[in-house]
Motif scaffolding. Structure first.
Motif, mmCIF file in Angstrom:
data_model
loop_
_atom_site.group_PDB
_atom_site.id
_atom_site.type_symbol
_atom_site.label_atom_id
_atom_site.label_comp_id
_atom_site.label_asym_id
_atom_site.label_seq_id
_atom_site.Cartn_x
_atom_site.Cartn_y
_atom_site.Cartn_z
ATOM 1 N N LEU A 264 -7.392 3.913 -1.124
ATOM 2 C CA LEU A 264 -6.562 3.567 0.116
ATOM 3 C C LEU A 264 -5.001 4.195 0.171
ATOM 4 C CD1 LEU A 264 -6.872 0.307 2.021
ATOM 5 C CD2 LEU A 264 -5.099 1.604 2.226
ATOM 6 N N MET A 265 -4.274 3.707 -0.479
ATOM 7 C CA MET A 265 -2.805 4.111 -0.350
ATOM 8 C C MET A 265 -2.624 5.450 -0.847
ATOM 9 S SD MET A 265 -1.381 1.681 1.105
ATOM 10 C CE MET A 265 0.467 2.293 0.942
ATOM 11 N N PRO A 266 -3.242 5.972 -1.942
ATOM 12 C CA PRO A 266 -3.116 7.438 -2.134
ATOM 13 C C PRO A 266 -3.311 8.383 -0.917
ATOM 14 C CG PRO A 266 -4.030 6.330 -4.023
ATOM 15 C CD PRO A 266 -4.087 5.247 -3.018
ATOM 16 N N THR A 267 -4.443 7.933 -0.176
ATOM 17 C CA THR A 267 -4.711 8.734 1.174
ATOM 18 C C THR A 267 -3.662 8.497 2.129
ATOM 19 O OG1 THR A 267 -7.314 8.210 0.787
ATOM 20 C CG2 THR A 267 -6.565 8.536 3.236
ATOM 21 N N VAL A 268 -3.182 7.213 2.311
ATOM 22 C CA VAL A 268 -1.909 7.150 3.114
ATOM 23 C C VAL A 268 -0.835 8.229 2.790
ATOM 24 C CG1 VAL A 268 -0.384 5.618 4.272
ATOM 25 C CG2 VAL A 268 -2.869 4.872 3.876
ATOM 26 N N ILE A 269 -0.421 7.880 1.489
ATOM 27 C CA ILE A 269 0.762 8.713 0.870
ATOM 28 C C ILE A 269 0.612 10.106 1.039
ATOM 29 C CG2 ILE A 269 2.321 9.036 -1.116
ATOM 30 C CD1 ILE A 269 1.599 6.004 -1.725
ATOM 31 N N GLY A 270 -0.541 10.684 0.492
ATOM 32 C CA GLY A 270 -1.044 12.061 0.367
ATOM 33 C C GLY A 270 -0.810 12.639 1.633
ATOM 34 N N GLY A 361 9.826 15.095 13.630
ATOM 35 C CA GLY A 361 8.684 14.722 13.458
ATOM 36 C C GLY A 361 8.248 14.462 11.555
ATOM 37 N N ALA A 362 8.718 15.707 11.442
ATOM 38 C CA ALA A 362 8.682 15.623 9.638
ATOM 39 C C ALA A 362 9.661 14.618 9.081
ATOM 40 C CB ALA A 362 9.064 17.042 9.112
ATOM 41 N N ALA A 363 10.680 14.173 9.552
ATOM 42 C CA ALA A 363 11.578 13.434 8.850
ATOM 43 C C ALA A 363 11.157 12.142 9.248
ATOM 44 C CB ALA A 363 12.960 13.436 9.664
ATOM 45 N N LEU A 364 10.361 11.664 10.235
ATOM 46 C CA LEU A 364 9.776 10.502 10.486
ATOM 47 C C LEU A 364 8.661 10.404 9.615
ATOM 48 C CD1 LEU A 364 10.003 10.261 14.360
ATOM 49 C CD2 LEU A 364 11.266 8.768 12.866
ATOM 50 N N ALA A 365 7.881 11.259 9.250
ATOM 51 C CA ALA A 365 6.797 11.240 8.269
ATOM 52 C C ALA A 365 7.235 11.001 6.914
ATOM 53 C CB ALA A 365 6.079 12.442 8.506
ATOM 54 N N LEU A 366 8.300 11.531 6.672
ATOM 55 C CA LEU A 366 8.719 11.411 5.290
ATOM 56 C C LEU A 366 9.462 9.716 4.970
ATOM 57 C CD1 LEU A 366 10.610 14.622 4.448
ATOM 58 C CD2 LEU A 366 8.693 13.785 3.608
ATOM 59 N N LEU A 367 9.961 9.253 6.291
ATOM 60 C CA LEU A 367 10.225 7.848 6.080
ATOM 61 C C LEU A 367 9.219 6.947 5.840
ATOM 62 C CD1 LEU A 367 12.885 7.424 9.059
ATOM 63 C CD2 LEU A 367 13.213 7.211 6.536
ATOM 64 N N ALA A 368 7.876 7.341 6.503
ATOM 65 C CA ALA A 368 6.669 6.704 6.371
ATOM 66 C C ALA A 368 6.005 6.748 5.026
ATOM 67 C CB ALA A 368 5.787 6.990 7.476
ATOM 68 N N VAL A 369 6.486 7.952 4.327
ATOM 69 C CA VAL A 369 5.940 8.082 2.782
ATOM 70 C C VAL A 369 6.871 7.138 2.201
ATOM 71 C CG1 VAL A 369 6.198 9.689 0.895
ATOM 72 C CG2 VAL A 369 5.197 10.597 3.243
ATOM 73 N N ALA A 370 8.198 7.012 2.160
ATOM 74 C CA ALA A 370 9.034 5.990 1.441
ATOM 75 C C ALA A 370 8.474 4.666 1.755
ATOM 76 C CB ALA A 370 10.400 6.179 1.860
ATOM 77 N N VAL A 371 8.309 4.206 2.859
ATOM 78 C CA VAL A 371 7.728 2.737 2.900
ATOM 79 C C VAL A 371 6.411 2.869 2.460
ATOM 80 C CG1 VAL A 371 7.038 1.110 4.633
ATOM 81 C CG2 VAL A 371 8.933 2.523 5.117
ATOM 82 N N ALA A 372 5.400 3.658 2.558
ATOM 83 C CA ALA A 372 4.128 3.604 1.801
ATOM 84 C C ALA A 372 4.319 3.678 0.137
ATOM 85 C CB ALA A 372 3.161 4.741 2.185
ATOM 86 N N VAL A 373 5.177 4.233 -0.332
ATOM 87 C CA VAL A 373 5.529 4.369 -1.795
ATOM 88 C C VAL A 373 5.841 2.817 -2.173
ATOM 89 C CG1 VAL A 373 6.842 5.139 -3.612
ATOM 90 C CG2 VAL A 373 5.762 6.819 -1.916
ATOM 91 N N MET A 374 6.840 2.222 -1.406
ATOM 92 C CA MET A 374 7.455 1.138 -1.617
ATOM 93 C C MET A 374 6.166 -0.072 -1.688
ATOM 94 S SD MET A 374 10.121 -1.557 0.535
ATOM 95 C CE MET A 374 11.325 -0.021 0.768
#
Length: 389
Positions: A264-270, A361-374
């Motif tokens: 699940l989470m690897p799918t979201v982050i990747g 959009g790329a910057a917002l996606a990277l913010l989402a990555v940071a939250v997902a990793v947390m």
């Protein structure tokens, strides 16, 4: 597709068509009701606000009720709402009808996803949610273009009457196919539904949803001028490219369900990382028409790969009482829609060119990555803590 989930998918097709078809009918609505096109565009905003504010109200009001009657009632709400839209005598009555209709949107997808997940084994839950959401993706390929063509030929009211017909089919399908004795998590009713919102992981999951949606709409809101001004495509070609985007959404939705059942989470982050890279590529190579078209297809695919995982993430994080949290997650997506469109508009007003808008959009996606990793890090810490006890 299991028949009960097919019934939910029919309803999601109806809801998706209701939400998006208005965008293709704005000139007709504006002319008929004597308002400007920007004023008619506020019908989109009104619907989104109805989703955001209506979702928790409906979820709380129905927390103690059996799931099947709630789903039938929500589907019927869409039938009545679209009928009111079809017969609205003026702009403000149409706005009220749109907001009323939207009240059931978030609750249906939230409660429906919990029901869909409960109908299959645990290792198939994300795939079940993806199947339900398939109706939403198909509405962008079939419902919106078909509804737009119908409205152009016979008037915009005919489109809403057609949605009423589809809605009645969905009501009958849910009443007939969804089992009555759906098990519900024993979360303590309304109090349990509210209490589960104290979990940090629930809020992190919803924040990921909002940021992922904002990443999309910061660019997609302005996709037509991007494709015409930057990529050099004709207006007619843009219509076909957007259909290709919808096709990517449909494929990505099914892939996302299967990947989430696996990891699940690897799918979201990747997927979020790939989205960020793709949007950077869009900014770099979007001037090449063939490349831009291919990127739009991949973009639609990746955007919906993460929808089933994010919905099941909220359901799992709020496992004892998931209905309110899953419903609020739909509100989070819509908040992201509005925030992303606003962020893109601010960027353009500050001098960012259409060509460079995908970088927002790329910057917002990277913010989402940071939250997902947390969020994933907190999961691991919790596992370590439980192992040590």
């Amino acid at each position: 597709m299991p028949l009960p989930i097919l019934a939910l998918a029919i309803a999601s097709f109806c809801i998706g068509t209701t939400e998006f078809v208005i965008m293709g009918l704005l000139p007709e609505v504006a002319t008929d009701l004597g308002v400007s096109i920007p004023s008619a565009g506020l019908l989109v905003t009104g619907y989104a606000l109805g989703v955001v504010f209506g979702a928790p109200v409906i979820a709380v009001a129905t927390a103690h009720m059996p799931r099947k009657p709630v789903l039938v009632g929500l589907a019927m709400l869409f039938v009545v709402g679209n009928l009111l839209c079809a017969i609205a005598p003026n702009y403000w009555m149409l706005m009220a009808a749109r907001v009323f209709t939207a009240f059931g949107h978030g609750a249906f997808f939230g409660i429906g996803s919990v029901v869909a997940a409960s109908l299959v084994p645990r290792n198939k839950r994300a795939s079940a949610i993806a199947l339900m959401f398939a109706g939403l993706t198909l509405s962008n390929i079939l419902g919106v273009p078909g509804g737009t063509a119908l409205g152009e030929a016979y008037g915009w009211r005919a489109t809403f009457l057609a949605v009423v017909g589809i809605g009645l089919v969905s009501v009958a399908a849910i009443a007939w196919l969804v089992p009555a004795g759906i098990s519900q998590p024993s979360g303590g009713g309304l109090l349990g539904e509210v209490r589960v919102l104290g979990k940090l992981q629930v809020w992190l999951a919803m924040l990921i949803s909002a940021l992922a949606s904002a990443s999309l709409f910061a660019v997609f809101t302005y996709i037509k001028p991007y494709l015409t001004d930057v990529s050099g495509l004709s207006t007619a070609t843009v219509t076909w490219v957007l259909l290709l985007f919808g096709g990517g959404m449909t494929i990505g939705n099914i892939i996302g369900g299967r990947l989430a059942d696996w990891k699940l989470m690897p799918t979201v982050i990747g997927t979020l990382l790939m989205l960020a890279l793709l949007l950077v590529g869009f900014a770099e190579f979007g001037a090449v028409a063939a490349v831009a078209v291919f990127i739009v297809f991949l973009w639609g695919l990746l955007v919906f790969v993460i929808v089933p995982p994010l919905q099941i993430r909220v359901v799992e994080a709020a496992s004892e009482a998931p209905n309110l949290a899953a419903t609020l997650n739909q509100g989070a997506f819509n908040i992201g829609n509005a925030a992303g469109a606003w962020a893109g508009g601010v960027a353009l007003s500050l001098g960012v060119s259409y060509a460079n808008l995908p970088l927002v959009g790329a910057a917002l996606a990277l913010l989402a990555v940071a939250v997902a990793v947390m969020s994933q890090t907190l999961d691991r810490q919790l596992l370590v803590t439980h192992a040590a006890q």
